[in-house]
Every structure is written in C-alpha cells, then in structure tokens.
Design a protein around this motif. Structure first.
Motif, PDB file in Angstrom:
ATOM      1  N   UNK A 111      13.654   2.368  -0.808  1.00  7.89           N
ATOM      2  CA  UNK A 111      12.877   3.495   0.002  1.00  7.89           C
ATOM      3  C   UNK A 111      11.335   3.097  -0.348  1.00  7.89           C
ATOM      4  N   UNK A 112      10.792   3.752   0.834  1.00 11.78           N
ATOM      5  CA  UNK A 112       9.060   3.730   0.629  1.00 11.78           C
ATOM      6  C   UNK A 112       9.020   5.431   0.826  1.00 11.78           C
ATOM      7  N   UNK A 113       7.978   5.830   0.343  1.00  9.79           N
ATOM      8  CA  UNK A 113       7.377   6.883   0.722  1.00  9.79           C
ATOM      9  C   UNK A 113       5.638   6.884   0.866  1.00  9.79           C
ATOM     10  N   UNK A 114       5.264   7.909   1.450  1.00  8.63           N
ATOM     11  CA  UNK A 114       3.743   7.855   1.925  1.00  8.63           C
ATOM     12  C   UNK A 114       3.208   6.381   2.285  1.00  8.63           C
ATOM     13  N   UNK A 115       3.999   5.606   3.093  1.00 16.12           N
ATOM     14  CA  UNK A 115       3.936   4.144   3.317  1.00 16.12           C
ATOM     15  C   UNK A 115       3.041   3.970   4.790  1.00 16.12           C
ATOM     16  N   UNK A 116       1.953   3.444   4.487  1.00 17.24           N
ATOM     17  CA  UNK A 116       0.986   3.193   5.656  1.00 17.24           C
ATOM     18  C   UNK A 116       1.720   2.447   6.852  1.00 17.24           C
TER      19      UNK A 116
ATOM     20  N   UNK B   9       0.733  -1.126   0.100  1.00 20.95           N
ATOM     21  CA  UNK B   9      -0.168   0.091   0.097  1.00 20.95           C
ATOM     22  C   UNK B   9       0.922   1.375  -0.045  1.00 20.95           C
ATOM     23  N   UNK B  10       2.000   1.249  -0.262  1.00 16.95           N
ATOM     24  CA  UNK B  10       3.018   2.460  -0.573  1.00 16.95           C
ATOM     25  C   UNK B  10       2.331   3.317  -1.735  1.00 16.95           C
ATOM     26  N   UNK B  11       2.766   4.349  -1.491  1.00 14.14           N
ATOM     27  CA  UNK B  11       2.438   5.407  -2.870  1.00 14.14           C
ATOM     28  C   UNK B  11       3.540   5.392  -3.554  1.00 14.14           C
ATOM     29  N   UNK B  12       4.875   4.996  -3.224  1.00 20.16           N
ATOM     30  CA  UNK B  12       6.201   4.616  -4.044  1.00 20.16           C
ATOM     31  C   UNK B  12       7.116   4.050  -3.287  1.00 20.16           C
TER      32      UNK B  12
END
Length: 188
Positions: free
Chosen positions: A67-72, A49-52
């Motif tokens: 890396x992940x970003x906007x990661x729940x 469910x990560x945005x990126x």
C-alpha cells in the motif's frame, strides 16, 4: 479506481501469501519487515514521494498487501511494487538482514502493553479466534527464520504476484486520472 476531489491518492495491490502458522508465513512476515525498511522506503517514500508505503502479510485472508498513502502518483506505484518485490527476490540476504527482521518481529510479540493495549489485543484475538498457543507457535516460527528462508519468501511472493497477473489492484485518485478498469463514482 475511485476518483475523488483530492491532490494525492492511495494505491493498494494484493497477492497470495502462505497460510499462517507455517515456516513460510513466518519468513514472509520477516521479509515484509525488511522490505518496509528497505525497498518500500527507498523506492516509494524517498524517490516516488509517498508519505507512506508498506507491505504486510495477513494471516486470516492469506493475502499480502502493498500500500501507499498520500501518494502523489498512485497509478505509478504499481510498477514500483513489482520492482520492489523483484529486487527483493534477487537480493542476497545476509545473516544480519534476517536477525534484524527477526528482532523487529519479536519486539511486536514482546513489547510492554498498557492495559488499554492489552484489552485491544485480547478483543482482537477473541474476534479472530486466536489462542495463546497460536501466538506462541507464531513467535517460535519467527525466531527460526534465516536469510535463506527470507530469500525463498521473496521469490515465492514475487512468483505469486506474476502468477496472479500482478494481483488485485485498487486506486483512490483525483478525478483527472485517465485509466481503465472498474471506475466507482462515490460521493466522498
């Protein structure tokens, strides 16, 4: 760990990669291109469910970074990073996998640039003391990458991750996250 008031987080994990301007580094960059389109996308973006999410190899620092970003659930991304590298190390790369990765990498060297982009690229090359001969050598090495090279690169990066006790990790998350390690309280 940097806890802050947020509903989503960011995760990063680093490990060693090969020196730049080597056949091994070229294979690792092609592998990263393939991983971004396959296990990183499938496992972290689609399922987790990560945005990126991405993996890249840095020539200057000789560090690969996932890396992940906007990661729940940023802390939950670390085992997925390892799983993605392990699955890649066990993957039987095809000629098509290699060709698609090489073409994608080639496009980053050959794409048309606006005057602004040419200036930005030139400034970056100046700051990092990168010559046109080095850029040409990097491209020459990328073009030669095969499926066997990508397989060896995946195995090498996975070995590096395991040898470094899972590498260095960083986490930006909400204040309710219970964890251990160095916790930095930063006013954001």
């Amino acid at each position: 760990i940097i806890p802050c008031d947020t509903q989503v987080g960011y995760a990063a994990q680093s490990l060693e990669n090969s020196p730049s301007l080597t056949a091994e580094f070229a294979a690792e960059t092609c592998l990263c291109e393939w991983m971004n389109a396959h296990p990183m996308w499938e496992k972290l973006r689609t399922v987790h469910g990560c945005y990126g999410a991405s993996i890249s190899c840095d020539a200057a620092d000789e560090m690969a970074v996932m890396t992940t970003y906007r990661d729940p659930d940023p802390a939950g991304s670390f085992p997925i990073f390892e799983e993605a590298l392990k699955d890649s190390a066990e993957h039987q790369f095809t000629k098509d996998d290699a060709e698609c990765s090489v073409i994608s990498m080639y496009s980053s060297f050959a794409m048309p640039r606006t005057p602004q982009n040419r200036g930005f690229t030139g400034c970056n090359r100046l700051m990092f003391a990168q010559t046109q001969a080095q850029v040409d050598k990097a491209l020459e090495l990328v073009i030669k990458v095969t499926e066997d090279d990508m397989k060896a690169a995946a195995e090498r990066l996975y070995r590096n991750l395991k040898a470094q006790n899972d590498g260095s990790k960083a986490l930006l998350c909400d204040t309710n996250k219970l964890s251990s390690g160095n916790i930095l309280k930063m006013p954001l």
